[in-house]
Design a protein around this motif. Structure first.
Motif, PDB file in Angstrom:
ATOM      1  N   TYR A 106       0.848  -1.193   0.000  1.00 48.33           N
ATOM      2  CA  TYR A 106       0.000   0.000   0.000  1.00 48.33           C
ATOM      3  C   TYR A 106       0.888   1.248   0.000  1.00 48.33           C
ATOM      4  O   TYR A 106       1.973   1.253   0.588  1.00 48.33           O
ATOM      5  N   ARG A 108       0.549   5.723   0.397  1.00 51.71           N
ATOM      6  CA  ARG A 108      -0.349   6.812   0.778  1.00 51.71           C
ATOM      7  C   ARG A 108      -0.662   7.678  -0.443  1.00 51.71           C
ATOM      8  O   ARG A 108       0.235   8.028  -1.210  1.00 51.71           O
ATOM      9  N   ASP A 109      -1.948   8.032  -0.613  1.00 53.25           N
ATOM     10  CA  ASP A 109      -2.323   8.901  -1.726  1.00 53.25           C
ATOM     11  C   ASP A 109      -2.355  10.351  -1.255  1.00 53.25           C
ATOM     12  O   ASP A 109      -1.949  10.659  -0.127  1.00 53.25           O
ATOM     13  N   SER A 110      -2.838  11.255  -2.111  1.00 50.63           N
ATOM     14  CA  SER A 110      -2.828  12.683  -1.778  1.00 50.63           C
ATOM     15  C   SER A 110      -3.731  13.002  -0.586  1.00 50.63           C
ATOM     16  O   SER A 110      -3.570  14.051   0.046  1.00 50.63           O
ATOM     17  N   TRP A 114      -4.379   5.001   2.659  1.00 47.37           N
ATOM     18  CA  TRP A 114      -3.615   3.898   2.090  1.00 47.37           C
ATOM     19  C   TRP A 114      -4.313   3.398   0.832  1.00 47.37           C
ATOM     20  O   TRP A 114      -5.512   3.111   0.836  1.00 47.37           O
ATOM     21  N   ARG A 115      -3.570   3.279  -0.245  1.00 50.85           N
ATOM     22  CA  ARG A 115      -4.107   2.798  -1.519  1.00 50.85           C
ATOM     23  C   ARG A 115      -3.280   1.602  -1.983  1.00 50.85           C
ATOM     24  O   ARG A 115      -2.053   1.630  -1.937  1.00 50.85           O
ATOM     25  N   GLU A 117      -1.185  -0.634  -4.015  1.00 51.44           N
ATOM     26  CA  GLU A 117      -0.309  -0.354  -5.150  1.00 51.44           C
ATOM     27  C   GLU A 117       0.110  -1.631  -5.867  1.00 51.44           C
ATOM     28  O   GLU A 117       0.286  -1.644  -7.084  1.00 51.44           O
TER      29      GLU A 117
END
Length: 298
Positions: A106, A108-110, A114-115, A117
């Motif tokens: 995962y 971190r996005d903007s 948690w996204r 990946e």
């Protein structure tokens, strides 16, 4: 399947509690809302679904007695023994010897969330040894209960790794076949196509492996190399399946449960039994409260 195995029970419990709290909140702020009976009913539906999920697995593990490899009949069987790798393998994060791993990565996005990946799961076959013989295990499509989960966070990434260790106890519930035959050329080509499609899902890893001139694209020559590598891996996998012992345990074709576990079958039964009791108790209480709330709302 992985999501269900690890998160369904706590998620169902949270949904049930959340529905009840939402009903109490709405009823407190609007005495005419009368939402409690419906939300208690929804809680009962969620609870009975979670109960069925656990009870089905409890029955599957309890119905079939554990066999030794030599005495096991073809078909749906339980085996218990030691895991052994055919080709040495180490887990990508901990670097420990293993027969299977699964990895989530995962970032971190903007929004600081948690996204997911990247996701990897090994499909390499391995062996199960007991006192009577050796059986090849094909983990593809299995509900895998790892003996260990390792979580680390570093450099803005979170890594979650599940591992089945080599040379440790392992339990398998699946379809045993003692008459594995070599694949035809058409079957090999079909498997090669599936593997290439799997590789193409992660362009960064595909470029890392086969973009030899580092121009950010896979040209015809590089794609031919990728296809050749995929063909080699499929043929190696088939050779491993056919090598030595003729026993193979894999995913049943009739949609029955396929389990590989680093946890003992006794512990799995206890886990499913406890959750079955919890969810069925919630179901009964939710039904009772739904009727009571309906009566009081009249």
């Amino acid at each position: 399947m992985q999501f269900r195995s690890y998160y369904l029970n706590p998620l169902a419990l949270c949904v049930c509690i959340g529905l009840v709290l939402a009903g109490v909140y709405l009823d407190y702020h609007d005495r005419q809302a009368h939402q409690l009976p419906m939300l208690f009913g929804l809680s009962a539906l969620v609870a009975i679904f979670a109960w069925a999920f656990n009870y089905k697995r409890l029955l599957a593990i309890s119905e079939v007695p554990i066999s030794t490899i030599a005495s096991a009949a073809q078909g749906y069987v339980e085996l218990f023994g030691k895991s052994k790798h055919i080709t040495p393998m180490r887990s990508p994060i901990q670097g420990v010897p293993c027969v299977w791993f699964r990895l989530w990565v995962y970032a971190r996005d903007s929004n600081y969330m948690w996204r997911l990946e990247d996701y990897q799961v090994s499909e390499q076959v391995f062996e199960l040894h007991d006192e009577s013989g050796v059986c090849v295990v094909d983990p593809k499509g299995a509900d895998v209960y790892a003996a260990s989960r390792h979580v680390i966070t570093q450099n803005g990434h979170r890594y979650i790794e599940d591992v089945l260790f080599a040379d440790k106890s392992i339990y398998v519930l699946g379809d045993l076949d003692t008459s594995t035959q070599a694949h035809t050329e058409a079957e090999i080509n079909r498997e090669v196509g599936k593997l290439l499609s799997q590789w193409k899902q992660s362009k960064s890893r595909l470029l890392l492996r086969f973009d030899l001139n580092r121009d950010g694209e896979i040209d015809m020559h590089e794609w031919a190399l990728a296809r050749e590598q995929a063909s080699s891996e499929i043929k190696l996998k088939q050779a491993q399946l056919l090598k030595g012992e003729r026993h193979l345990i894999a995913k049943p074709k009739n949609q029955r449960l396929f389990v590989i576990s680093g946890i003992t079958p006794q512990a799995l039964r206890q886990r499913y039994g406890h959750w079955s009791i919890v969810h069925f108790s919630i179901f009964l209480v939710a039904i009772l409260l739904s009727f009571l709330a309906s009566y009081l709302a009249l």
